[in-house]
Design a protein around this motif. Structure first.
Motif, PDB file in Angstrom:
ATOM      1  N   ASP A 119       0.822  -1.224   0.000  1.00  0.00           N
ATOM      2  CA  ASP A 119       0.000   0.000   0.000  1.00  0.00           C
ATOM      3  C   ASP A 119       0.852   1.268   0.000  1.00  0.00           C
ATOM      4  O   ASP A 119       0.366   2.339  -0.375  1.00  0.00           O
ATOM      5  CB  ASP A 119      -0.950   0.003   1.211  1.00  0.00           C
ATOM      6  CG  ASP A 119      -2.098  -0.984   1.032  1.00  0.00           C
ATOM      7  OD1 ASP A 119      -2.284  -1.473  -0.095  1.00  0.00           O
ATOM      8  OD2 ASP A 119      -2.791  -1.271   2.019  1.00  0.00           O
ATOM      9  N   ARG A 125      -4.113  -0.574  -2.353  1.00  0.00           N
ATOM     10  CA  ARG A 125      -3.977  -1.699  -3.281  1.00  0.00           C
ATOM     11  C   ARG A 125      -4.377  -3.042  -2.675  1.00  0.00           C
ATOM     12  O   ARG A 125      -5.068  -3.835  -3.318  1.00  0.00           O
ATOM     13  CB  ARG A 125      -2.523  -1.761  -3.769  1.00  0.00           C
ATOM     14  CG  ARG A 125      -2.253  -2.824  -4.827  1.00  0.00           C
ATOM     15  CD  ARG A 125      -2.749  -2.386  -6.191  1.00  0.00           C
ATOM     16  NE  ARG A 125      -2.680  -3.447  -7.172  1.00  0.00           N
ATOM     17  CZ  ARG A 125      -3.599  -3.657  -8.097  1.00  0.00           C
ATOM     18  NH1 ARG A 125      -4.644  -2.861  -8.193  1.00  0.00           N
ATOM     19  NH2 ARG A 125      -3.480  -4.643  -8.947  1.00  0.00           N
ATOM     20  N   THR A 128      -7.809  -4.652  -2.723  1.00  0.00           N
ATOM     21  CA  THR A 128      -8.383  -5.121  -3.993  1.00  0.00           C
ATOM     22  C   THR A 128      -7.833  -6.485  -4.405  1.00  0.00           C
ATOM     23  O   THR A 128      -8.232  -7.018  -5.439  1.00  0.00           O
ATOM     24  CB  THR A 128      -8.064  -4.121  -5.136  1.00  0.00           C
ATOM     25  OG1 THR A 128      -6.667  -4.224  -5.465  1.00  0.00           O
ATOM     26  CG2 THR A 128      -8.388  -2.688  -4.730  1.00  0.00           C
ATOM     27  N   PRO A 195      -7.188  -0.070 -12.960  1.00  0.00           N
ATOM     28  CA  PRO A 195      -7.915   0.062 -11.691  1.00  0.00           C
ATOM     29  C   PRO A 195      -7.755   1.470 -11.108  1.00  0.00           C
ATOM     30  O   PRO A 195      -6.732   2.135 -11.315  1.00  0.00           O
ATOM     31  CB  PRO A 195      -7.245  -0.987 -10.789  1.00  0.00           C
ATOM     32  CG  PRO A 195      -6.565  -1.932 -11.706  1.00  0.00           C
ATOM     33  CD  PRO A 195      -6.199  -1.150 -12.934  1.00  0.00           C
ATOM     34  N   ASP A 196      -8.765   1.883 -10.345  1.00  0.00           N
ATOM     35  CA  ASP A 196      -8.774   3.240  -9.775  1.00  0.00           C
ATOM     36  C   ASP A 196      -7.532   3.519  -8.934  1.00  0.00           C
ATOM     37  O   ASP A 196      -6.973   4.617  -8.991  1.00  0.00           O
ATOM     38  CB  ASP A 196     -10.018   3.434  -8.891  1.00  0.00           C
ATOM     39  CG  ASP A 196     -11.284   3.532  -9.731  1.00  0.00           C
ATOM     40  OD1 ASP A 196     -11.162   3.709 -10.970  1.00  0.00           O
ATOM     41  OD2 ASP A 196     -12.379   3.412  -9.157  1.00  0.00           O
ATOM     42  N   ASP A 197      -7.117   2.548  -8.103  1.00  0.00           N
ATOM     43  CA  ASP A 197      -5.980   2.802  -7.207  1.00  0.00           C
ATOM     44  C   ASP A 197      -4.694   3.017  -8.017  1.00  0.00           C
ATOM     45  O   ASP A 197      -3.871   3.870  -7.685  1.00  0.00           O
ATOM     46  CB  ASP A 197      -5.823   1.678  -6.167  1.00  0.00           C
ATOM     47  CG  ASP A 197      -5.787   0.288  -6.796  1.00  0.00           C
ATOM     48  OD1 ASP A 197      -5.959   0.153  -8.031  1.00  0.00           O
ATOM     49  OD2 ASP A 197      -5.585  -0.689  -6.047  1.00  0.00           O
TER      50      ASP A 197
ATOM     51  N   ARG B  83      -1.026  -8.995  -9.815  1.00  0.00           N
ATOM     52  CA  ARG B  83      -2.398  -9.429  -9.535  1.00  0.00           C
ATOM     53  C   ARG B  83      -2.488 -10.081  -8.157  1.00  0.00           C
ATOM     54  O   ARG B  83      -3.508 -10.655  -7.793  1.00  0.00           O
ATOM     55  CB  ARG B  83      -2.855 -10.382 -10.639  1.00  0.00           C
ATOM     56  CG  ARG B  83      -2.998  -9.686 -12.000  1.00  0.00           C
ATOM     57  CD  ARG B  83      -3.197 -10.681 -13.132  1.00  0.00           C
ATOM     58  NE  ARG B  83      -3.434 -10.004 -14.424  1.00  0.00           N
ATOM     59  CZ  ARG B  83      -2.479  -9.574 -15.242  1.00  0.00           C
ATOM     60  NH1 ARG B  83      -1.210  -9.728 -14.911  1.00  0.00           N
ATOM     61  NH2 ARG B  83      -2.793  -8.980 -16.380  1.00  0.00           N
ATOM     62  N   THR B 170      -8.071  -9.977 -13.649  1.00  0.00           N
ATOM     63  CA  THR B 170      -7.573  -8.798 -12.940  1.00  0.00           C
ATOM     64  C   THR B 170      -6.541  -8.070 -13.803  1.00  0.00           C
ATOM     65  O   THR B 170      -5.772  -8.706 -14.519  1.00  0.00           O
ATOM     66  CB  THR B 170      -6.898  -9.230 -11.617  1.00  0.00           C
ATOM     67  OG1 THR B 170      -7.757 -10.160 -10.959  1.00  0.00           O
ATOM     68  CG2 THR B 170      -6.628  -8.041 -10.705  1.00  0.00           C
TER      69      THR B 170
END
Lengths: 206, 206
Positions: A119, A125, A128, A195-197, B83, B170
């Motif tokens: 993170d 992160r 997810t 992905p958003d992050d 992932r 993913t």
């Protein structure tokens, strides 16, 4: 003392930096390796915990528990252009953290530490991702370093030139530097949107 | 062996990096400090010479001649978005250089080494500056490290994910990172145009 995690206010060093350079004394020489890190100001070590991780087979990780370690985190912020060679310099923020390494063997703390490391790279992160497997956790060692004993330094702005050099009318100043990102690059197997992050992390680095 | 100065071809690590992290073993602990450097592939040390400099009063410089040193140069090139937590990583180039420090006391070599350090920051810079004074040279110590014994590593591209994680659909990939500069900032005493060498350095970092 301000907590180390907060030094440099709106440009917090530990949050901004992705890499620490970890020093350890091996029998024949010192060894300095670049490595990812995470940190927890409320971690169980004195002053909070800085966490590094690696393969259980890595020589430096095997040697770290109980050893005196030095974890140095540096952000380069600019090149200082002086009016003489002597007054050239760099703008930077750095923290030199000294302490004994501690092997993190409590499963909950190890899990938490590894989440912090991921993170730290990409905030949010791990929430997810699937949980790490027992095999993955067994292959990974985590070492904690107390954040109490730290020397923090920073330099900013232009050169500290001699008056006689300034009087010549020579130009002086600095070139600001920052870590910047390009757009996220999908691998060959990736489908769908970034992905958003991941997108947020790339945007935050501009 | 390829000369260390040329590794990574069009992205030569030693030329791209501004900072090395120098490790030295002090009596109670290892110490890792960020510092500017220069290098001369034809320098008198085995494999060429890496030069660092600092105040003659600096503890680490006093301790360096004859001591085993580790100079680590790292460029962070990206964040690897896996992932799974386990396959998150970073893209980087690094060189870990090991060798005994040598105090550079020959005046001509010392002059040359200091020019290399400044010109490494801003190519061509020293040719535009007045010569260093005897007082400035006396206040500065230079230490050379042989470049023969070096461990060079690099990682690039996306994650090395598990097939079962790829199968979930993913997203995976990487976020490229690079050191970037903003426009040169004059100090309060600066007049006239930004010198060509300074402007060129800023442009080269984009």
């Amino acid at each position: 003392m301000r907590p180390l995690s907060g030094v440099f206010g709106s440009h917090p060093l530990l949050a901004d930096a992705f890499v620490c350079h970890l020093g350890i004394t091996l029998p024949d020489h010192p060894l300095v390796l670049p490595t990812a890190f995470g940190f927890d100001p409320s971690g169980p070590d004195d002053g909070g915990s800085l966490y590094v991780h690696g393969s259980v087979a890595a020589r430096w990780l095997v040697a770290s528990p109980g050893a005196q370690l030095c974890a140095t985190v540096t952000m380069l912020d600019g090149l200082v252009v002086g009016r003489s060679a002597f007054h050239h310099s760099m703008n930077y923020r750095s923290a030199v953290i000294l302490g004994a390494g501690r092997l993190v063997d409590d499963p909950a703390e190890k899990d938490h530490a590894l989440e912090l490391v991921v993170d730290h790279m990409i905030p949010g992160r791990t929430a997810t991702l699937r949980r790490s497997t027992r095999k993955e956790l067994a292959a990974t060692a985590v070492v904690a370093i107390p954040m109490r004993e730290a020397s923090v330094k920073a330099r900013g702005g232009g050169p500290g030139d001699e008056p006689e050099d300034v009087a010549t009318g020579t130009w002086g100043g600095h070139i600001p530097l920052q870590l910047a990102s390009s757009a996220p690059v999908p691998d060959n197997d990736a489908t769908g949107e970034v992905p958003d992050d991941v997108a947020a992390r790339a945007r935050s680095l501009g």
